[in-house]
Each structure stands twice: as structure tokens, then as C-alpha cells.
Design a protein around this motif. Structure first.
Motif, PDB file in Angstrom:
ATOM      1  N   TYR A  13       0.813  -1.219   0.000  1.00 46.66           N
ATOM      2  CA  TYR A  13       0.000   0.000   0.000  1.00 46.66           C
ATOM      3  C   TYR A  13       0.846   1.269   0.000  1.00 46.66           C
ATOM      4  O   TYR A  13       0.302   2.365  -0.155  1.00 46.66           O
ATOM      5  CB  TYR A  13      -0.942   0.013   1.209  1.00 46.66           C
ATOM      6  CG  TYR A  13      -2.084  -0.960   1.079  1.00 46.66           C
ATOM      7  CD1 TYR A  13      -3.250  -0.613   0.404  1.00 46.66           C
ATOM      8  CD2 TYR A  13      -2.004  -2.237   1.633  1.00 46.66           C
ATOM      9  CE1 TYR A  13      -4.298  -1.511   0.274  1.00 46.66           C
ATOM     10  CE2 TYR A  13      -3.049  -3.143   1.514  1.00 46.66           C
ATOM     11  CZ  TYR A  13      -4.197  -2.773   0.832  1.00 46.66           C
ATOM     12  OH  TYR A  13      -5.234  -3.665   0.705  1.00 46.66           O
ATOM     13  N   GLU A  14       2.160   1.125   0.179  1.00 46.15           N
ATOM     14  CA  GLU A  14       3.008   2.320   0.146  1.00 46.15           C
ATOM     15  C   GLU A  14       2.942   2.971  -1.231  1.00 46.15           C
ATOM     16  O   GLU A  14       3.045   2.305  -2.257  1.00 46.15           O
ATOM     17  CB  GLU A  14       4.454   1.961   0.493  1.00 46.15           C
ATOM     18  CG  GLU A  14       4.630   1.552   1.960  1.00 46.15           C
ATOM     19  CD  GLU A  14       6.066   1.249   2.329  1.00 46.15           C
ATOM     20  OE1 GLU A  14       6.354   1.141   3.529  1.00 46.15           O
ATOM     21  OE2 GLU A  14       6.910   1.092   1.408  1.00 46.15           O
ATOM     22  N   ALA A  18      -4.041   8.210   0.037  1.00 42.52           N
ATOM     23  CA  ALA A  18      -4.710   8.056   1.327  1.00 42.52           C
ATOM     24  C   ALA A  18      -5.948   8.935   1.423  1.00 42.52           C
ATOM     25  O   ALA A  18      -6.957   8.535   1.996  1.00 42.52           O
ATOM     26  CB  ALA A  18      -3.759   8.390   2.473  1.00 42.52           C
ATOM     27  N   ARG A  78     -11.263  10.257   2.091  1.00 43.41           N
ATOM     28  CA  ARG A  78     -10.350   9.138   2.372  1.00 43.41           C
ATOM     29  C   ARG A  78     -10.469   8.099   1.273  1.00 43.41           C
ATOM     30  O   ARG A  78     -11.560   7.751   0.834  1.00 43.41           O
ATOM     31  CB  ARG A  78     -10.685   8.513   3.724  1.00 43.41           C
ATOM     32  CG  ARG A  78      -9.624   7.528   4.194  1.00 43.41           C
ATOM     33  CD  ARG A  78      -9.899   7.030   5.586  1.00 43.41           C
ATOM     34  NE  ARG A  78     -10.946   6.018   5.608  1.00 43.41           N
ATOM     35  CZ  ARG A  78     -11.357   5.403   6.723  1.00 43.41           C
ATOM     36  NH1 ARG A  78     -10.837   5.760   7.883  1.00 43.41           N
ATOM     37  NH2 ARG A  78     -12.303   4.491   6.674  1.00 43.41           N
ATOM     38  N   TYR A  82      -6.649   3.351   1.694  1.00 49.13           N
ATOM     39  CA  TYR A  82      -6.350   3.601   3.104  1.00 49.13           C
ATOM     40  C   TYR A  82      -7.317   2.829   4.000  1.00 49.13           C
ATOM     41  O   TYR A  82      -6.922   2.266   5.031  1.00 49.13           O
ATOM     42  CB  TYR A  82      -6.418   5.096   3.402  1.00 49.13           C
ATOM     43  CG  TYR A  82      -5.824   5.475   4.734  1.00 49.13           C
ATOM     44  CD1 TYR A  82      -4.469   5.280   4.993  1.00 49.13           C
ATOM     45  CD2 TYR A  82      -6.604   6.029   5.727  1.00 49.13           C
ATOM     46  CE1 TYR A  82      -3.903   5.629   6.212  1.00 49.13           C
ATOM     47  CE2 TYR A  82      -6.050   6.384   6.965  1.00 49.13           C
ATOM     48  CZ  TYR A  82      -4.710   6.184   7.187  1.00 49.13           C
ATOM     49  OH  TYR A  82      -4.161   6.525   8.408  1.00 49.13           O
ATOM     50  N   LEU A  85      -6.162  -0.743   4.070  1.00 55.99           N
ATOM     51  CA  LEU A  85      -4.975  -0.894   4.915  1.00 55.99           C
ATOM     52  C   LEU A  85      -5.374  -0.981   6.388  1.00 55.99           C
ATOM     53  O   LEU A  85      -4.901  -1.864   7.122  1.00 55.99           O
ATOM     54  CB  LEU A  85      -4.031   0.288   4.691  1.00 55.99           C
ATOM     55  CG  LEU A  85      -2.845   0.420   5.652  1.00 55.99           C
ATOM     56  CD1 LEU A  85      -1.915  -0.771   5.529  1.00 55.99           C
ATOM     57  CD2 LEU A  85      -2.098   1.724   5.394  1.00 55.99           C
ATOM     58  N   ILE A 122       0.014   7.251   1.240  1.00 56.34           N
ATOM     59  CA  ILE A 122       0.580   6.376   2.264  1.00 56.34           C
ATOM     60  C   ILE A 122       2.072   6.288   1.978  1.00 56.34           C
ATOM     61  O   ILE A 122       2.493   5.660   1.018  1.00 56.34           O
ATOM     62  CB  ILE A 122      -0.071   4.988   2.238  1.00 56.34           C
ATOM     63  CG1 ILE A 122      -1.584   5.109   2.431  1.00 56.34           C
ATOM     64  CG2 ILE A 122       0.539   4.081   3.305  1.00 56.34           C
ATOM     65  CD1 ILE A 122      -2.355   3.849   2.096  1.00 56.34           C
ATOM     66  N   GLU A 123       2.874   6.952   2.788  1.00 59.14           N
ATOM     67  CA  GLU A 123       4.303   7.071   2.478  1.00 59.14           C
ATOM     68  C   GLU A 123       5.109   5.881   2.982  1.00 59.14           C
ATOM     69  O   GLU A 123       5.978   5.366   2.268  1.00 59.14           O
ATOM     70  CB  GLU A 123       4.862   8.354   3.094  1.00 59.14           C
ATOM     71  CG  GLU A 123       6.321   8.592   2.725  1.00 59.14           C
ATOM     72  CD  GLU A 123       6.822   9.923   3.225  1.00 59.14           C
ATOM     73  OE1 GLU A 123       7.256  10.744   2.404  1.00 59.14           O
ATOM     74  OE2 GLU A 123       6.788  10.147   4.452  1.00 59.14           O
ATOM     75  N   ILE A 125       5.171   2.257   5.864  1.00 65.82           N
ATOM     76  CA  ILE A 125       4.628   1.374   6.896  1.00 65.82           C
ATOM     77  C   ILE A 125       5.798   0.626   7.517  1.00 65.82           C
ATOM     78  O   ILE A 125       6.606   0.028   6.792  1.00 65.82           O
ATOM     79  CB  ILE A 125       3.592   0.400   6.317  1.00 65.82           C
ATOM     80  CG1 ILE A 125       2.445   1.183   5.686  1.00 65.82           C
ATOM     81  CG2 ILE A 125       3.064  -0.533   7.400  1.00 65.82           C
ATOM     82  CD1 ILE A 125       1.568   0.381   4.783  1.00 65.82           C
ATOM     83  N   VAL A 139       2.242   3.779  10.702  1.00 61.61           N
ATOM     84  CA  VAL A 139       1.788   4.142   9.364  1.00 61.61           C
ATOM     85  C   VAL A 139       1.988   5.643   9.189  1.00 61.61           C
ATOM     86  O   VAL A 139       1.456   6.440   9.971  1.00 61.61           O
ATOM     87  CB  VAL A 139       0.302   3.785   9.154  1.00 61.61           C
ATOM     88  CG1 VAL A 139      -0.167   4.214   7.768  1.00 61.61           C
ATOM     89  CG2 VAL A 139       0.077   2.286   9.360  1.00 61.61           C
ATOM     90  N   THR A 141       1.638   8.960   6.679  1.00 64.09           N
ATOM     91  CA  THR A 141       1.049   9.552   5.480  1.00 64.09           C
ATOM     92  C   THR A 141       1.712  10.909   5.227  1.00 64.09           C
ATOM     93  O   THR A 141       2.103  11.617   6.170  1.00 64.09           O
ATOM     94  CB  THR A 141      -0.471   9.745   5.627  1.00 64.09           C
ATOM     95  OG1 THR A 141      -0.748  10.495   6.812  1.00 64.09           O
ATOM     96  CG2 THR A 141      -1.183   8.406   5.709  1.00 64.09           C
ATOM     97  N   ARG A 158       1.905  10.511  11.562  1.00 66.89           N
ATOM     98  CA  ARG A 158       2.242   9.116  11.856  1.00 66.89           C
ATOM     99  C   ARG A 158       1.342   8.591  12.972  1.00 66.89           C
ATOM    100  O   ARG A 158       1.143   9.255  13.997  1.00 66.89           O
ATOM    101  CB  ARG A 158       3.707   9.011  12.253  1.00 66.89           C
ATOM    102  CG  ARG A 158       4.249   7.592  12.379  1.00 66.89           C
ATOM    103  CD  ARG A 158       5.772   7.612  12.525  1.00 66.89           C
ATOM    104  NE  ARG A 158       6.416   8.128  11.316  1.00 66.89           N
ATOM    105  CZ  ARG A 158       7.038   9.306  11.234  1.00 66.89           C
ATOM    106  NH1 ARG A 158       7.090  10.109  12.284  1.00 66.89           N
ATOM    107  NH2 ARG A 158       7.593   9.694  10.111  1.00 66.89           N
TER     108      ARG A 158
END
Length: 308
Positions: A13-14, A18, A78, A82, A85, A122-123, A125, A139, A141, A158
Motif C-alpha cells: 500500500y506504500e 490516502a 479518504r 487507506y 490498509l 501512504i508514504e 509502513i 503508518v 502519510t 504518523r
């Protein structure tokens, strides 16, 4: 699913979006002034209006934060990724969440009239981490914020999605401190009686117990047994810091007794999300330190007809 398989799925998901959207309100002097007052700035100066007014930089997130409706509020936007996740983490037992930190980079001031738009991804995880709260994943963002289409700021936020600590150990609950000033109260508790002090000089009823009257200073007093009826005057729901004797989240209530005094106690018979100011409660005594320990404590239970 193994930890390695879960982490691989989480990392997929990175880079996914998001959230995106438009701030619910343009930058405005009313919100700027209110922010400054809440933060203790008695003279926010140009924040009250005029062409020179700017929003305090630390106010950045206020312009894009959804309202009480959360992710479904207008402009929240949203993404499905996201939501997936978070659902994946919930399914893995990481059902609790806490915000840990944020980083903000400011590129230009925000001024009244600016329309704020944003795109969040989503930067990152993290691998599974063990913290004092429990084990889980951080997580992060990253949100790019624009004012009237111009880059204005970058915001990193975070959270920790974690598996809560195991069930509390009641034997580790702190024990009451008994001294000559409150020994009579604890003797009453041992006999399932909630005793209050009554000043015999001025008639003031008081709790907690003390050697002298806070009104007249007299050291002469008697006792009066409370009826056990009361209402929730205020309460807090504790999530952190953890304590081995208590399983978060749990509620600590300030109960106003029918006699007019207040005392702090756990509220039972209703979940933290179901508590309400003014909720009727009734006194009960229970052993609180595990099997084989005769020490009991007073608690307040939501009245059965009012409990969910």
C-alpha cells in the motif's frame, strides 16, 4: 498469516493515495482569532482581520481536518486503499490506534480567503514494532497542501496501529493508603458501607475524609452513611499510559452522590463509549485484587435500566 506475509501485504500500500479533497472552509479570520485565543495569545494582532492577517503556521492541519463525521465529512476524501490498509491491520489484531507525531514544512503563509486543497499518500509502513502500548505497525502519510493551487505546505502524520496489551492483572492494582485520618472510611468499606464525614460544628458534609472541616476548621465530626445513589458528574477514558492492573480503555468517573459530595471511582456496567454526563449510577462493593484477597473497594455501576 505470518508476520513476514502481513508486512509484505502492508508494504504493497506504500505510495497509494490516502485522501484528497478541499478544506471545508476557506482560511478565515474567525477561525484564526479563535485559534489564537485557545492557544493563549491575548493579542493575536493582525489575525483579527485586515490584508496583513495570516494563519499561524501550526494551525495548518485545522484547514483540512474532517469534522465530527470523520472520514465521511465533506472534503475528507479518504481513499479506498487507506480503508483497506486499516481493515487489514484490524484483522491482524492491531485494533487500537494512537497518533504518535507529525512533521510540517511551510512553503508560504496562509491568508484569509485562501482555498485549501490537499492530496495525501501512504508514504511508509514500518515492520512490526514492540512498544509500551503493545505490538503493531507505524503508518506514515504525507500530505501536500495547496493554497489557491499554489504549493503551501507538506504535512507528515504518523499513527501506531497496535495490538493492545493482554488482560489486566488485578493483583497488581495499587492498594489504598490507610492512615489515622481515613481509617474509619476503610473500616466502613470493609463492612460494605460508604461513610461520609459530617462536621458537628457547622454541619458541612465532606469527602474525602480529613482531620478538619474545610469550612470552619473544626476538628469535631461524625459519620453519615451514603445512600449509594449518584450521577456521573464527569469522566475520562484512559488509553495511555498503560498499567499492568488495568486493561485500557477504561473509564474513571467523578460521581456526584445524592448527598452532594463527589468521589472518584471506576464506572462499571457500561462501556467507555456508553458513558454520559448525568448518567444515574448506584454503589456496589466488590473484591478488586483477585481470588483469595478479602480487600474490597467501592465502585459505581450504571443503573440497570440505563445501562446498554
Amino acid at each position: 498469516m505470518s508476520d513476514d506475509d502481513l508486512f509484505a501485504r502492508l508494504r504493497s500500500y506504500e505510495g497509494c493515495p490516502a485522501a484528497s479533497g478541499t478544506g471545508r472552509y476557506p482560511v478565515n479570520t474567525a477561525m484564526i482569532g479563535h485559534w489564537c485565543e485557545v492557544m493563549g495569545h491575548s493579542d493575536p494582532g493582525p489575525a483579527h482581520g485586515g490584508p496583513a492577517a495570516i494563519a499561524p503556521p501550526a494551525m495548518l492541519q485545522a484547514w483540512i481536518m474532517p469534522g465530527p463525521a470523520g472520514a465521511d465529512a465533506p472534503g475528507a476524501g479518504r481513499s479506498a486503499a487507506y480503508g483497506e490498509l486499516l481493515a487489514l491491520l484490524d484483522a491482524a489484531g492491531c485494533t487500537a490506534v494512537v497518533a504518535t507525531d507529525c512533521e510540517q514544512e511551510y512553503l508560504r503563509p496562509l491568508r484569509p480567503g485562501d482555498v485549501i486543497t490537499f492530496d495525501s499518500v501512504i508514504e511508509q509502513i514500518s515492520p512490526r514494532k514492540t512498544t509500551s502500548l503493545g505490538t503493531g505497525h507505524f503508518v506514515t502519510t504525507r500530505t501536500e497542501i495547496r493554497a489557491n493551487g499554489e504549493p503551501a505546505a507538506t504535512h507528515r502524520f504518523r499513527i501506531l496501529k497496535y495490538h493492545p496489551q493482554p488482560t489486566a492483572d488485578a493483583s497488581r492494582r495499587p492498594r489504598p493508603v490507610v492512615n489515622r485520618d481515613n481509617a474509619g472510611f476503610w473500616e466502613g468499606v470493609a463492612g460494605s458501607r460508604l461513610l461520609l464525614q459530617r462536621c458537628t460544628a457547622c454541619g458541612r458534609l465532606r469527602f474525602p475524609w480529613g482531620p478538619g472541616c474545610p469550612d470552619c476548621g473544626s476538628d469535631r465530626w461524625g459519620t453519615e452513611e451514603a445512600s449509594g445513589a449518584g450521577t456521573v458528574h464527569s469522566y475520562v477514558v484512559v488509553h495511555h499510559p498503560p498499567h499492568p492492573a488495568f486493561a485500557p480503555p477504561y473509564a474513571v468517573g467523578l460521581v456526584e452522590l445524592a448527598e452532594g459530595v463527589r468521589m472518584i471511582s471506576n464506572i462499571t456496567g457500561a462501556g467507555p463509549a456508553d458513558l454520559r454526563i448525568g448518567m444515574p449510577v448506584e454503589l456496589e462493593f466488590a473484591r478488586a485484587y483477585g481470588p483469595g484477597d478479602a480487600q474490597q473497594l467501592p465502585f459505581f455501576r450504571a443503573r440497570r435500566q440505563d445501562a446498554p
